[in-house]
Motif scaffolding. Structure first.
Motif, mmCIF file in Angstrom:
data_model
loop_
_atom_site.group_PDB
_atom_site.id
_atom_site.type_symbol
_atom_site.label_atom_id
_atom_site.label_comp_id
_atom_site.label_asym_id
_atom_site.label_seq_id
_atom_site.Cartn_x
_atom_site.Cartn_y
_atom_site.Cartn_z
ATOM 1 N N GLU A 1 41.639 -20.508 -46.979
ATOM 2 C CA GLU A 1 41.786 -20.766 -48.156
ATOM 3 C C GLU A 1 41.357 -21.467 -49.465
ATOM 4 O O GLU A 1 41.421 -20.980 -50.845
ATOM 5 N N VAL A 2 40.661 -22.861 -49.309
ATOM 6 C CA VAL A 2 39.921 -23.473 -49.914
ATOM 7 C C VAL A 2 38.294 -23.370 -50.105
ATOM 8 O O VAL A 2 37.917 -22.791 -51.583
ATOM 9 N N TRP A 3 37.955 -22.415 -49.462
ATOM 10 C CA TRP A 3 36.858 -22.096 -49.404
ATOM 11 C C TRP A 3 37.035 -21.207 -49.891
ATOM 12 O O TRP A 3 35.278 -20.323 -50.310
ATOM 13 N N GLY A 4 37.265 -20.349 -49.023
ATOM 14 C CA GLY A 4 37.124 -19.134 -49.530
ATOM 15 C C GLY A 4 36.114 -18.531 -48.406
ATOM 16 O O GLY A 4 35.654 -16.788 -48.759
ATOM 17 N N TRP A 5 36.066 -18.361 -46.726
ATOM 18 C CA TRP A 5 35.101 -18.112 -45.825
ATOM 19 C C TRP A 5 35.790 -18.033 -44.788
ATOM 20 O O TRP A 5 35.363 -18.359 -44.064
ATOM 21 N N PRO A 6 36.898 -17.216 -44.344
ATOM 22 C CA PRO A 6 37.371 -16.676 -43.601
ATOM 23 C C PRO A 6 36.592 -16.378 -42.060
ATOM 24 O O PRO A 6 35.459 -16.105 -43.262
ATOM 25 N N GLY A 7 36.668 -16.378 -41.885
ATOM 26 C CA GLY A 7 36.363 -16.597 -40.178
ATOM 27 C C GLY A 7 34.968 -17.324 -39.439
ATOM 28 O O GLY A 7 34.519 -17.234 -38.477
ATOM 29 N N ALA A 8 35.044 -18.211 -40.504
ATOM 30 C CA ALA A 8 33.869 -19.051 -40.490
ATOM 31 C C ALA A 8 34.297 -20.454 -40.407
ATOM 32 O O ALA A 8 35.127 -20.783 -40.600
ATOM 33 N N SER A 9 33.260 -21.003 -39.197
ATOM 34 C CA SER A 9 33.714 -22.578 -38.614
ATOM 35 C C SER A 9 33.254 -24.019 -39.841
ATOM 36 O O SER A 9 31.838 -23.600 -39.703
ATOM 37 N N GLY A 10 34.052 -23.686 -40.550
ATOM 38 C CA GLY A 10 34.068 -25.299 -41.436
ATOM 39 C C GLY A 10 34.965 -26.393 -41.762
ATOM 40 O O GLY A 10 35.333 -27.338 -41.702
ATOM 41 N N LEU B 1 42.328 -28.360 -51.779
ATOM 42 C CA LEU B 1 42.351 -28.420 -50.498
ATOM 43 C C LEU B 1 43.701 -29.215 -50.738
ATOM 44 O O LEU B 1 44.823 -29.138 -50.248
ATOM 45 N N LEU B 2 44.005 -30.259 -51.977
ATOM 46 C CA LEU B 2 45.837 -31.178 -51.437
ATOM 47 C C LEU B 2 46.773 -29.741 -52.223
ATOM 48 O O LEU B 2 47.707 -29.755 -51.434
ATOM 49 N N ALA B 3 46.151 -29.337 -53.305
ATOM 50 C CA ALA B 3 47.364 -27.998 -54.018
ATOM 51 C C ALA B 3 47.791 -26.993 -52.572
ATOM 52 O O ALA B 3 48.670 -26.211 -52.473
ATOM 53 N N CYS B 4 46.891 -26.742 -51.901
ATOM 54 C CA CYS B 4 46.914 -25.904 -50.570
ATOM 55 C C CYS B 4 48.191 -26.158 -49.723
ATOM 56 O O CYS B 4 49.000 -25.996 -49.186
ATOM 57 N N LEU B 5 47.837 -27.573 -49.232
ATOM 58 C CA LEU B 5 48.440 -28.541 -48.626
ATOM 59 C C LEU B 5 49.871 -28.672 -49.008
ATOM 60 O O LEU B 5 51.139 -28.352 -48.259
#
Length: 233
Positions: free
Chosen positions: A188-197, A168-172
């Motif tokens: 990007e971090v969890w690798g689950w596009p299109g989902a609500s997290g 998460l930090l690396a992405c930011l």
């Protein structure tokens, strides 16, 4: 070493027989090898004996709870952990993230979502292994993020982050000062596009702030988060 998600070994730790077996059957049907455990001590023993690629871990367990299981296995060998909790309480969730959990699901949950999150966590391990071959260092004031070694320093003091907190930090840090939406971060971090997290992202940001300083991650209400480019205030 990159994980072959299709044939990964997963340890399922759940004391309720119906849930344990249902999760096991669904994961096996999705092509995973599954090892089962029913309490805290057995979970740690099976982790040592079978070396799983990922752990699905209930919080409430006989012997000792899932938080203690997570603490012990992460101390032995870092591994992705998906925690299952019956309590939709932020404090309880933050305890799990603090001992090294990567994601969580609140009971009752849909098996389809569990399988999707397992797959996303395993893919993230593969991406992390690829990133480790690159030499990328971000120096943002007194915050230093080294993606090759996956190490972080604040004011020359090294800070221990969980694998998810680091990602998460690396992405930011890759886009300092730029506001990233919760959806972008989850994809990007969890690798689950299109989902609500959004709850997952918010909980991890709160845990990250506790380690690197709350002032370093700026909240843009209703949008997302940005990493500040200067030093601590």
């Amino acid at each position: 070493m990159p994980v072959n998600a299709a044939g990964a070994r997963i340890l399922v730790v759940e004391d309720e027989p119906v849930i344990n077996q249902a999760v096991t059957d669904r994961l096996r049907g999705s092509g995973y090898e599954v090892v089962q455990a029913w309490d805290g001590p057995e979970a740690v023993e099976q982790f040592t004996d079978t070396a799983p690629d990922l752990v699905v871990l209930d919080v409430m367990l006989p012997g000792f709870d899932g938080h203690e299981v997570c603490r012990r296995i992460q101390a032995a060998r870092p591994v992705p952990v998906l925690m299952l909790t019956a309590r939709d309480d932020e404090a309880d969730i933050l305890v799990g993230l603090g001992v090294g959990a990567d994601d969580y699901l609140t009971k009752p949950f849909r098996m389809r979502e569990l399988v999707a999150r397992v797959g996303a966590l395993l893919r993230r391990v593969e991406r992390a292994a690829e990133l480790a071959t690159r030499t990328t260092t971000a120096d943002l004031g007194d915050l230093r993020v080294d993606s090759a070694s996956r190490r972080v320093w604040v004011a020359d003091a090294e800070v221990h982050l969980t694998p998810t907190e680091f990602d998460l930090l690396a992405c930011l840090a890759a886009s300092p000062g730029v506001v990233l939406t919760r959806e972008n971060l989850y994809a990007e971090v969890w690798g689950w596009p299109g989902a609500s997290g959004t709850r997952t992202v918010d909980s991890h940001v709160k845990a990250l702030r506790a380690k690197i300083g709350a002032e370093r991650v700026r909240t843009v209400h209703g949008v997302g988060y940005a990493l500040e480019t200067g030093g601590a205030a």
